[in-house]
Scaffold this active site. Sequence first.
Site, PDB file in Angstrom:
ATOM      1  N   ASP A 290      78.870  47.301   6.684  1.00 20.77           N
ATOM      2  CA  ASP A 290      77.989  48.007   5.752  1.00 20.77           C
ATOM      3  C   ASP A 290      76.706  48.360   6.484  1.00 20.77           C
ATOM      4  OD1 ASP A 290      75.837  45.743   4.666  1.00 20.77           O
ATOM      5  OD2 ASP A 290      77.810  44.891   5.084  1.00 20.77           O
TER       6      ASP A 290
ATOM      7  N   GLU B  25      70.544  40.743  -5.707  1.00 18.64           N
ATOM      8  CA  GLU B  25      70.042  39.624  -4.914  1.00 18.64           C
ATOM      9  C   GLU B  25      68.801  38.983  -5.521  1.00 18.64           C
ATOM     10  OE1 GLU B  25      69.703  40.600  -0.736  1.00 18.64           O
ATOM     11  OE2 GLU B  25      71.161  42.228  -0.941  1.00 18.64           O
TER      12      GLU B  25
END
Length: 288
Positions: A92, A184
Amino acid sequence: MVRAKSTRPAPVKKKAAAKPVRRATQRKAKKKPQRQMPSWLRYVIAGLIAFLFLAAFFYFFIRPYSYRWKPCYGFKAYGVCMPSGFQVHGIDVSHYQGNIDWKMLTQTRQGKFPIHFVFMKASEGGDYGDKAFITNFDSAKTHGFIRGAYHFYNPKTDPIRQADFFINSVKLDSGDLPPVLDIEKRGKDENQLRRDLKLWLDKIEQHYKVKPILYTSYKFKTRYLNDSVFNSYPYWIAHYYVDSVEYRGEWKFWQHTDVGTLPGIREKVDLNIFNGSLEELQLMTIKK
């Protein structure tokens, strides 16, 4: 008539008798002898403090990354020890990786751990678009990678606004992976976070006609998303420097390191594996 001046002498003032000065006799206080700490005890205390400091330093700063220096009993590639038992690998990226030489990146297909899929950061919050997304997204498809796009969630921003911004930023085609929600940060209210995440997920699923992927760490999942309403989503778990994922639920992707070194990319890269075969990964992609 003029009066004659008096010739009598002026009276003399008598000085007051001086008071006798009394000298107070101060008794000197006897000082008690101070006991000194034995030198051996000082060394013991200093050693104990040093030991506690080093132990705390190791626990908080070295131990989480000690896996980097463990012997690699399996195969090593891209500068790290690769997880065993998995065949489908990917990465990613975002603008942090700089300009990517995609043609050079295709060279990984000739090795033991070919890169098959690439997730790219598309958006963050309600108004930030990754400046490298369009170039990366187009280049990934041109060079034959299975591609996906992710949104970095901001708990302080309205979830519908964030979903609309991602929809306006990303056009997914047939053969692309489902959209990804990168969560997150929990914000101030855990219950509000869960409600808002569900709003984002529902809006995205309604638009793209596919269930989104949830990216988070295994600790974040167990602490803040331990709700049956989220268990139906495919999970992409981030867990670094371990031999296996500690999360015991079902998961599709595992981000196992953030220090991969790949041809065509100057900066360090996150490496991922897919929990299945290449055919199963292709079955996850969008069909139009």
